[in-house]
Design a protein around this motif. Structure first.
Motif, PDB file in Angstrom:
ATOM      1  N   GLU A  93       0.821  -1.209   0.000  1.00 29.13           N
ATOM      2  CA  GLU A  93       0.000   0.000   0.000  1.00 29.13           C
ATOM      3  C   GLU A  93       0.853   1.256   0.000  1.00 29.13           C
ATOM      4  O   GLU A  93       0.588   2.211  -0.748  1.00 29.13           O
ATOM      5  N   VAL A  94       1.899   1.261   0.845  1.00 32.28           N
ATOM      6  CA  VAL A  94       2.770   2.432   0.908  1.00 32.28           C
ATOM      7  C   VAL A  94       3.510   2.622  -0.410  1.00 32.28           C
ATOM      8  O   VAL A  94       3.654   3.756  -0.906  1.00 32.28           O
ATOM      9  N   VAL A 111      -4.642   3.215 -19.373  1.00 33.30           N
ATOM     10  CA  VAL A 111      -4.123   1.852 -19.254  1.00 33.30           C
ATOM     11  C   VAL A 111      -3.001   1.817 -18.224  1.00 33.30           C
ATOM     12  O   VAL A 111      -2.905   0.877 -17.428  1.00 33.30           O
ATOM     13  N   VAL A 112      -2.175   2.832 -18.216  1.00 36.56           N
ATOM     14  CA  VAL A 112      -1.090   2.903 -17.238  1.00 36.56           C
ATOM     15  C   VAL A 112      -1.663   2.899 -15.832  1.00 36.56           C
ATOM     16  O   VAL A 112      -1.186   2.191 -14.940  1.00 36.56           O
ATOM     17  N   VAL A 128      -0.762  -0.026 -13.163  1.00 32.15           N
ATOM     18  CA  VAL A 128      -0.033   0.289 -11.941  1.00 32.15           C
ATOM     19  C   VAL A 128      -0.814  -0.179 -10.721  1.00 32.15           C
ATOM     20  O   VAL A 128      -0.257  -0.754  -9.789  1.00 32.15           O
ATOM     21  N   GLY A 129      -2.136   0.030 -10.738  1.00 35.26           N
ATOM     22  CA  GLY A 129      -2.950  -0.423  -9.630  1.00 35.26           C
ATOM     23  C   GLY A 129      -2.901  -1.932  -9.481  1.00 35.26           C
ATOM     24  O   GLY A 129      -2.787  -2.448  -8.364  1.00 35.26           O
ATOM     25  N   GLU A 130      -2.954  -2.641 -10.593  1.00 34.62           N
ATOM     26  CA  GLU A 130      -2.880  -4.101 -10.535  1.00 34.62           C
ATOM     27  C   GLU A 130      -1.515  -4.590 -10.105  1.00 34.62           C
ATOM     28  O   GLU A 130      -1.380  -5.557  -9.355  1.00 34.62           O
ATOM     29  N   HIS A 131      -0.478  -3.911 -10.560  1.00 34.23           N
ATOM     30  CA  HIS A 131       0.885  -4.325 -10.245  1.00 34.23           C
ATOM     31  C   HIS A 131       1.161  -4.263  -8.762  1.00 34.23           C
ATOM     32  O   HIS A 131       1.872  -5.093  -8.210  1.00 34.23           O
ATOM     33  N   GLY A 177      -3.445  -3.224  -5.666  1.00 36.56           N
ATOM     34  CA  GLY A 177      -4.435  -2.307  -5.113  1.00 36.56           C
ATOM     35  C   GLY A 177      -5.001  -1.466  -6.231  1.00 36.56           C
ATOM     36  O   GLY A 177      -4.909  -1.806  -7.392  1.00 36.56           O
ATOM     37  N   THR A 178      -5.622  -0.382  -5.875  1.00 32.74           N
ATOM     38  CA  THR A 178      -6.197   0.501  -6.876  1.00 32.74           C
ATOM     39  C   THR A 178      -5.572   1.875  -6.788  1.00 32.74           C
ATOM     40  O   THR A 178      -5.047   2.270  -5.740  1.00 32.74           O
ATOM     41  N   VAL A 179      -5.596   2.585  -7.859  1.00 36.11           N
ATOM     42  CA  VAL A 179      -5.015   3.918  -7.911  1.00 36.11           C
ATOM     43  C   VAL A 179      -6.115   4.940  -8.139  1.00 36.11           C
ATOM     44  O   VAL A 179      -6.952   4.753  -9.002  1.00 36.11           O
TER      45      VAL A 179
END
Length: 308
Positions: free
Chosen positions: A182-183, A295-296, A300-303, A306-308
């Motif tokens: 998360e951090v 898409v980015v 990034v959220g999946e990587h 979590g979600t962004v």
């Protein structure tokens, strides 16, 4: 990226070092060996070299033996007259003789790199206590650089000091791993999204070799090799922001997230999960080159889980 030598009391410190040298088993040596084969593990790979066909050894550092004899000691290869006071070396988990030789330059840094690799691979087992004299015997160096390296790991939160015994590898749980993810997302994701809007495609394309290196490292199935390649890719991405403090903090969090969990829990899957994680790097890079911010954002959220 989603990704212990128990000390007991000993009677004769002078004999303890020699006895432990014979009883040591297989952990840290395998870690150094895996680092030699690392395709992207530049830090550890550069720290160790082969000592000959089919045989590797760690050379004793200057005065590592003679000093002990001059001072009337024997157990501590650092010449301090036997094991360091308060550090007992009996009953510790077995370690092998390292399969690679530590060069004389920057011994502390090389030992630190090898110990970090052993942490990632789990060869330094969570919950186990390891003493500097016994680890030093395995590397063929004095206890001083080993102790200094372990103290650095203590500052990083990887180990904790156990008075009169050595250092215990910290046991982590899934909650800590989730908190680290998360951090990392809070720090890295906004930066990547900002860079997606400002960095030209040709600069993103220049990171292609690093993304491909993560795929090769993941295919090897070696967690230490992949850990190095994974950090290298993320370091390069964040480096485009031109903020050294950001890169340093993110790298520390990333390294901590790669340590295995304690209590037999898994801190990451096997080869298949490493490959899937590495594949996310290449897909993300494709989106960055294409300038597709939506898409980015999703990638990034999946990587980071979590979600962004």
């Amino acid at each position: 990226m989603k990704q212990g030598m128990r000390g007991s009391l000993g009677a004769e410190p002078g004999k303890a070092g020699a006895a432990e040298g014979q009883a040591a088993g297989s952990s840290v040596g395998s870690a150094v060996g895996s680092a030699v084969g690392s395709a992207a593990g530049s830090t550890v790979g550069s720290a160790v070299v082969s000592a000959g066909p089919g045989r590797y050894r760690v050379p004793v550092q200057p005065a590592a033996q003679d000093t002990g004899r001059r001072r009337g000691g024997g157990g501590d290869p650092g010449g301090e007259g036997g094991p360091v006071r308060g550090e007992h070396t009996h009953g510790e988990p077995a370690l092998p003789r390292p399969r690679a030789a530590v060069q004389r330059s920057s011994v502390r840094g090389q030992i630190l790199a090898a110990l970090r690799t052993a942490l990632v691979t789990g060869d330094l087992r969570p919950g186990e206590v390891y003493s500097a004299p016994v680890l030093a015997e395995r590397f063929g160096v004095s206890a001083t650089p080993v102790r200094e390296a372990m103290q650095q790991l203590a500052l990083e939160g990887a180990v904790e000091v156990v008075p009169n015994r050595g250092f215990r590898v910290v046991e982590r749980g899934t909650r800590e791993l989730a908190e680290l993810a998360e951090v990392r997302a809070l720090i890295e994701a906004p930066v990547v999204l900002r860079l997606a809007r400002t960095v030209p495609a040709e600069r993103w394309a220049g990171l292609r070799p690093l993304a491909e290196a993560t795929v090769r490292a993941a295919s090897s199935g070696c967690r230490a090799t992949y850990a190095e390649a994974d950090r290298a890719f993320h370091r390069a991405v964040l480096g485009l922001a031109g903020n050294e403090q950001l890169v340093r903090i993110a790298e520390d969090l990333h390294r901590r997230a790669q340590w295995p969990l304690g209590g037999g829990a898994s801190g990451g899957g096997g080869r298949a999960e490493l490959v899937a994680d590495a594949h996310e790097h290449t897909v993300l890079l494709d989106a960055l080159i294409a300038g597709d911010v939506d898409v980015v954002r999703a990638l990034v959220g999946e990587h980071f889980g979590g979600t962004v």
